[in-house]
Scaffold this motif. Structure first.
Motif, PDB file in Angstrom:
ATOM      1  N   MET A  77       5.774   6.343 -10.000  1.00  0.00           N
ATOM      2  CA  MET A  77       4.749   7.364  -9.929  1.00  0.00           C
ATOM      3  C   MET A  77       3.470   6.886 -10.613  1.00  0.00           C
ATOM      4  SD  MET A  77       5.460   9.944  -8.166  1.00  0.00           S
ATOM      5  CE  MET A  77       6.833  10.806  -7.441  1.00  0.00           C
ATOM      6  N   ASN A 106       1.363   4.618  -8.476  1.00  0.00           N
ATOM      7  CA  ASN A 106       0.613   5.309  -7.441  1.00  0.00           C
ATOM      8  C   ASN A 106      -0.604   6.004  -8.025  1.00  0.00           C
ATOM      9  OD1 ASN A 106       0.061   6.082  -4.869  1.00  0.00           O
ATOM     10  ND2 ASN A 106       1.386   7.884  -4.915  1.00  0.00           N
ATOM     11  N   THR A 107      -0.469   6.509  -9.247  1.00  0.00           N
ATOM     12  CA  THR A 107      -1.563   7.226  -9.872  1.00  0.00           C
ATOM     13  C   THR A 107      -2.720   6.294 -10.180  1.00  0.00           C
ATOM     14  OG1 THR A 107       0.135   8.580 -10.891  1.00  0.00           O
ATOM     15  CG2 THR A 107      -2.075   8.870 -11.717  1.00  0.00           C
ATOM     16  N   PHE A 159       3.219   4.084  -0.308  1.00  0.00           N
ATOM     17  CA  PHE A 159       3.027   5.434  -0.843  1.00  0.00           C
ATOM     18  C   PHE A 159       1.608   5.936  -0.610  1.00  0.00           C
ATOM     19  CE2 PHE A 159       6.424   3.396  -3.203  1.00  0.00           C
ATOM     20  CZ  PHE A 159       7.436   4.320  -3.076  1.00  0.00           C
ATOM     21  N   GLN A 198       2.785  11.183   2.855  1.00  0.00           N
ATOM     22  CA  GLN A 198       2.677  12.347   1.986  1.00  0.00           C
ATOM     23  C   GLN A 198       3.942  12.467   1.153  1.00  0.00           C
ATOM     24  OE1 GLN A 198       1.962  15.162   5.242  1.00  0.00           O
ATOM     25  NE2 GLN A 198      -0.045  15.588   4.354  1.00  0.00           N
ATOM     26  N   ARG A 199       3.762  12.856  -0.087  1.00  0.00           N
ATOM     27  CA  ARG A 199       4.927  12.932  -0.984  1.00  0.00           C
ATOM     28  C   ARG A 199       5.945  13.950  -0.486  1.00  0.00           C
ATOM     29  NH1 ARG A 199       3.079  13.678  -7.064  1.00  0.00           N
ATOM     30  NH2 ARG A 199       1.610  15.111  -6.093  1.00  0.00           N
ATOM     31  N   LEU A 204       8.044  12.390   2.190  1.00  0.00           N
ATOM     32  CA  LEU A 204       9.000  11.444   1.618  1.00  0.00           C
ATOM     33  C   LEU A 204      10.137  12.188   0.915  1.00  0.00           C
ATOM     34  CD1 LEU A 204       9.793   8.541   0.960  1.00  0.00           C
ATOM     35  CD2 LEU A 204       8.290   8.653  -1.038  1.00  0.00           C
ATOM     36  N   ILE A 205       9.809  13.226   0.154  1.00  0.00           N
ATOM     37  CA  ILE A 205      10.836  14.010  -0.532  1.00  0.00           C
ATOM     38  C   ILE A 205      11.768  14.661   0.481  1.00  0.00           C
ATOM     39  CG2 ILE A 205      11.198  16.067  -1.956  1.00  0.00           C
ATOM     40  CD1 ILE A 205       8.608  15.305  -3.437  1.00  0.00           C
ATOM     41  N   SER A 254       5.543  19.000   2.925  1.00  0.00           N
ATOM     42  CA  SER A 254       4.302  18.392   2.443  1.00  0.00           C
ATOM     43  C   SER A 254       3.277  19.466   2.120  1.00  0.00           C
ATOM     44  CB  SER A 254       3.741  17.429   3.491  1.00  0.00           C
ATOM     45  OG  SER A 254       4.623  16.353   3.712  1.00  0.00           O
ATOM     46  N   GLU A 273       4.350  21.201  -1.100  1.00  0.00           N
ATOM     47  CA  GLU A 273       4.160  20.334  -2.259  1.00  0.00           C
ATOM     48  C   GLU A 273       2.682  20.261  -2.631  1.00  0.00           C
ATOM     49  OE1 GLU A 273       3.408  16.915  -4.664  1.00  0.00           O
ATOM     50  OE2 GLU A 273       2.759  17.093  -2.575  1.00  0.00           O
ATOM     51  N   GLU A 274       1.802  20.140  -1.637  1.00  0.00           N
ATOM     52  CA  GLU A 274       0.372  20.100  -1.903  1.00  0.00           C
ATOM     53  C   GLU A 274      -0.099  21.424  -2.510  1.00  0.00           C
ATOM     54  OE1 GLU A 274      -1.537  19.202   1.747  1.00  0.00           O
ATOM     55  OE2 GLU A 274      -1.107  17.060   1.667  1.00  0.00           O
ATOM     56  N   SER A 305       1.248  21.586  -6.157  1.00  0.00           N
ATOM     57  CA  SER A 305       0.645  20.591  -7.036  1.00  0.00           C
ATOM     58  C   SER A 305      -0.815  20.927  -7.321  1.00  0.00           C
ATOM     59  CB  SER A 305       0.744  19.190  -6.414  1.00  0.00           C
ATOM     60  OG  SER A 305       2.090  18.827  -6.245  1.00  0.00           O
TER      61      SER A 305
END
Length: 664
Positions: free
Chosen positions: A1, A4-5, A188, A192-193, A196-197, A277, A280-281, A284
């Motif tokens: 993580m 990616n950040t 990544f 989109q996270r 992937l999740i 996605s 999650e967006e 977040s």
């Protein structure tokens, strides 16, 4: 993580171009699914490591099916004993003392040919004897024993198969975890996270359910079909042919509905990923959504995608729901044909009534597993659609593996870093860094400044080998980093990012994350040096305070202090600070600068900064524009040139002066 950040706003345009370029690549999220049969074979191939256990389970199932299939035949014999005993008792007075042949002849002479045919087919007709309860008891005991043993064997088969399936999906999750750790950072950037999740959770769970619901039942069903067909032909080939008429009809149903159901489930799981996605967006960025008053727009977007998922799910479930009733209807037709023809054959003396009873049971045992197989088909199609998505993830290109003989970074290395004509781009048609060259001596602090999109963060990402250079070389103590082990290279590096990332656990554990072998004294020393100790003692549990979701129980500045302490306890040879003080107040920033000055002592340091006041004391300042270094030198030298750095400095100074006048 945290890797990616490391990508920030200055490289966003280049990332967007890379995403667009990779959107249609094989295996990209939402791409075209693979064919069903190759994916299904690969799905079943996951069971290969347990083939012998699976073979043993199949053997147990086969024996259990043989016994279960023999059950109706045995019970049919019990029916024959009862029926023949009743007829023997009924005609006892009329044919007492006669043999079966004499009784049949007498019935024919009396014009009762149908009854004569039925008695002629009997094995045990003894006028006046009645029901043979001793034989009946033996037959019933055999039937009970057969069914009990068959049930035990089938239970053992199901237990073994379930153990195999659970361990198989455990291995899949392990493979996915290892795969994610081997994927390059660029992967990544283009997914989109939430998508992937969804693959890692929903799709893997669906694969598990598919194996649990279908595999064990499929083995039993197929073995039952084979065994029942053999038993039906042993009783009557005419009735068996009537039963087999169901096969082509069932094949037509599966051939017509099956492919449509498969496509519907593929669409359903894609839309599940998209909806995840979106959720999650939304979660977040919940605060940002509220700040800009976009709740309604996000809600409308969610409702639209949720409606699409509803329609896709309804279509998939409707098609899968149609299949089983259709196959049951075919089974009912077959059952009716067998009942009619069997009754006629009993009346004509072509078959015993117990055999017809057994055949009726076999016809149910024949159509029931076929119906179950038809009901499993949508489940298998759904699981295979999920497996395709998981396999697409597992098939993604990985980082180039490190060479077996990769040189290691010397423990006592001086930390000399040199960039030689380094070039890089996220996509071939949009170069980002072009022929960058500079040298950093041990203990020096290098500041990288420039406008957004200049490639500042990308430069340190290349040093960390998050990306590989497209040209030139980066050397650490004279060794090309491209030839070094990534783990060894990164183990010598400490990195503090603009966006602090903390893991679930205590503050002590988050600081120790930088050095797993650090003692409590070393953790406390790092915390004191970075002023974490100031606020930790105000928390209820001190260093053992458990951080909540997204570390919400500490402030943004306190989160950043913890990440700096994490780098401090690592004691790295190379230190990278990417806007590390942007989340703290001015007073804390001054304290952190002192702490980081001590941390940087004797280490090669890279500092990415927008506020030029924070890097005045840097030994070397690199000014980047459009991926190239346009100026380099210390603060005084660059100010004296009155070039790009001077213009940046003046713009910040004038902005500060304007702000001060506005306050007046």
């Amino acid at each position: 993580m945290s890797d990616n950040t490391a990508l920030h706003d200055e490289d966003q345009a280049a990332q967007d171009a890379m995403i667009a370029a990779g959107a249609n690549e094989p295996g990209a999220m939402g791409g075209k699914a693979k064919d069903f049969w190759p994916s299904f074979r690969r799905f079943l191939g996951l069971l290969a490591p347990y083939k012998w256990a699976f073979a043993f389970a199949s053997l147990l199932g086969a024996i259990g099916v043989v016994l279960a299939v023999a059950g109706p035949k045995i019970l049919g014999e019990a029916t024959n004993i009862v029926f023949e005993g009743v007829l023997s008792k009924t005609y006892g007075a009329q044919f007492e003392g006669m043999t079966k042949a004499e009784a049949v002849a007498a019935l024919r002479d009396a014009g009762q040919g149908d009854v004569a045919d039925i008695i002629a087919k009997m094995d045990n007709f003894n006028p006046g004897s009645g029901i043979d309860f001793e034989s009946l008891r033996v037959v019933v005991l055999w039937a009970v024993a057969v069914y009990v043993v068959a049930s035990i064997l089938q239970w053992l088969q199901g237990y073994i198969v379930n153990v195999i399936m659970v361990r198989t999906m455990w291995r899949v999750r392990e493979d996915i975890e290892r795969k994610i750790n081997r994927l390059p950072l660029s992967y990544f950037d283009k997914v989109q996270r939430g998508e992937l999740i969804s693959r890692v959770t929903n799709d893997v769970d669906n694969m598990t359910q598919t194996l649990q619901q279908s595999l064990s039942g499929a083995i039993t069903s197929m073995l039952t079909v084979v065994g029942v067909i053999a038993m039906m032909f042993s009783i009557s080939w005419q009735l068996a042919l009537v039963a087999l008429i169901a096969l082509p009809l069932i094949g037509v149903i599966m051939g017509v509905i099956g492919p449509k159901s498969q496509k519907a489930f593929q669409a359903q799981w894609k839309k599940v990923g998209r909806l995840n996605s979106r959720v999650e967006e939304s979660f977040s960025g919940h605060a940002l959504v509220k700040v800009y008053g976009r709740e309604k727009a996000m809600s409308e977007a969610f409702e639209g995608e949720n409606e699409e998922l509803y329609e896709a799910s309804f279509k998939a479930q409707f098609l899968s729901g149609v299949m089983m009733p259709s196959m049951q209807f075919v089974g009912y037709l077959s059952y009716a044909g067998i009942a009619v023809l069997g009754g006629v054959m009993v009346a004509n003396g072509q078959i015993r009534i117990g055999d017809v009873q057994a055949f009726v049971q076999y016809s149910q045992q024949f159509t029931q597993p076929l119906t179950e197989l038809g009901g499993m088909l949508p489940v298998v199609q759904s699981g295979t659609a999920s497996a395709e998505r998981v396999f697409a993830l597992l098939d993604e290109d990985e980082e180039e593996p490190d060479a077996v003989d990769a040189p290691t970074v010397p423990e006592d290395g001086r930390g000399v870093i040199e960039f030689r004509d380094v070039s890089f781009s996220y996509s071939d048609d949009q170069p980002l860094i072009d022929n960058v060259s500079f040298r950093v001596e041990p203990g020096q602090t290098v500041a990288i400044v420039g406008p957004t999109g200049a490639g500042k963060t990308t430069l340190v990402n290349l040093l960390m080998r998050f990306y590989e250079t497209k040209g030139g070389a980066i050397l650490l103590d004279g060794q090309p980093v491209a030839e070094m082990s990534r783990a060894d290279l990164r183990s010598r590096t400490g990195m503090v990012l603009q966006d602090p990332w903390l893991f679930a656990g205590t503050i002590r554990e988050n600081i120790r994350y930088g050095n797993a072998s650090a003692t409590d004294d070393e953790v406390h020393a790092a915390a004191e040096a970075t002023y974490v100790d100031r606020f930790v003692h105000s928390l209820p549990d001190g260093y053992d305070t458990v951080l909540e979701e997204d570390a919400a129980n500490v402030s943004a500045g306190e989160r950043q202090l913890i990440t700096i302490a994490r780098a401090f306890v690592r004691r790295p040879q190379v230190l990278i600070l990417d806007e590390a003080t942007s989340s703290v107040d001015t007073r804390t920033e001054l304290l952190l600068q002192k702490a980081m000055a001590a941390l940087r002592e004797g280490r090669t340091s890279f500092v990415i900064a927008h506020r030029l006041s924070t890097i005045r004391d840097a030994d070397l300042i690199l000014v980047m524009e459009h991926g190239s270094i346009v100026e380099q030198g210390n603060h005084e030298e660059l100010i004296a040139r009155q070039g790009a750095y001077w213009r940046l400095y003046q713009s910040q100074f004038e902005h500060a002066a304007d702000a001060a006048e506005g306050d007046d």
